[in-house]
Design a protein around this motif. Structure first.
Motif: not given
Length: 273
Positions: A234-240, A242-244
């Motif tokens: 989830g961290i990596r998907i949201e980082r990609k 752009g949802d900080r």
């Protein structure tokens, strides 16, 4: 299930081997909500029929295995086989217990004997395939998963399909892995959480993080608590994407729930790809 213990079949939320994939799935233990029995060990079973007694001991062995007591599990499974040496389900479950203890030679012997007695049993083939995959024999494992899937009466084909997908990921065959995962999602009666998580990971690697988010969120809705693997993905998907805020939420959960996990260490190192 077509033979043996009808309660069997569950999703293990962490690979039994330290480096194994999360969500290793096999037939041979009771649902996570089940707890070891409160019956006094000195109190003998009173069921007269040998096959039924062997079945009960195998169920107890699976309960103790699921409850984190492999010694008691092996004791009950041994009793099951003393009562009925042809009860191959007990051999299959004991193979899983030995595998969890890294007694691989004993596990292999139990699986070999179970397969000699029931070469086409889907649950035995799924369990043995899982064992082979976890011990570096992925190609052999796929053949056993496929054999399990050939049985039209196999009640939990999503387990073998997901295991095959996991194995193919190890082999670097993402296309075939996705095919197996998608089949698992289609046939599962319980949501195929592990297959959805596998799909999310593969789709994210292919650059479609929006679709990956959909599969991950579907898995998370069926998962309590979320695993370290799911949170890290989830961290990596949201980082990609752009949802900080979403990224920070996953990171906070990973830090609070699994501060010693490999996933959290990767997060601290900034290894997002």
């Amino acid at each position: 299930m077509n033979q043996g213990i009808g309660l069997f079949g569950f999703v293990l939320l962490a690979g039994l081997f330290g480096g194994g994939p999360a969500f290793a799935q096999f037939d041979g233990a009771l649902p996570a909500a089940a707890q070891p029995p409160l019956r006094e060990e000195s109190q003998p079973l009173t069921v007269a029929d040998p096959r039924t007694r062997a079945k009960v001991h195998t169920e107890l062995g699976a309960l103790y295995f699921q409850g984190g007591n492999p010694a008691a599990a092996i004791d009950h499974l041994g009793q099951a086989l003393e009562i009925d040496s042809s009860y191959f389900q007990a051999l299959s479950v004991r193979g899983l217990v030995y595998a969890s203890l890294k007694e691989f030679a004993k596990a292999d012997r139990d699986f070999a004997e179970a397969l000699a007695q029931a070469p086409n049993d889907p649950e035995v083939n799924n369990n043995y395939g899982w064992f082979l995959c976890e011990t570096g024999k992925q190609r052999e494992a796929i053949a056993h998963f496929d054999r399990a899937l050939r049985d039209p009466l196999y009640e939990t084909p999503d387990l073998a399909l997901t295991n095959a997908g996991n194995c193919l990921v190890k082999l670097g065959d993402a296309d075939q892995a996705m095919n197996y995962y998608l089949q698992a999602v289609r046939v599962s009666r319980t949501g195929a959480v592990a297959a959805r998580l596998g799909l999310a990971g593969l789709i994210h690697k292919r650059g479609n993080s929006g679709e990956a988010r959909v599969y991950l969120n579907e898995a998370l809705r069926m998962m309590e608590p979320p695993t370290a693997e799911a949170l890290w993905l989830g961290i990596r998907i949201e980082r990609k994407l752009g949802d900080r805020a979403a990224e920070s939420g996953f990171a906070a959960q990973l830090r609070s729930r699994y501060p010693t996990s490999n996933e959290y260490q990767e997060f601290l190192k900034g290894k997002f790809e």
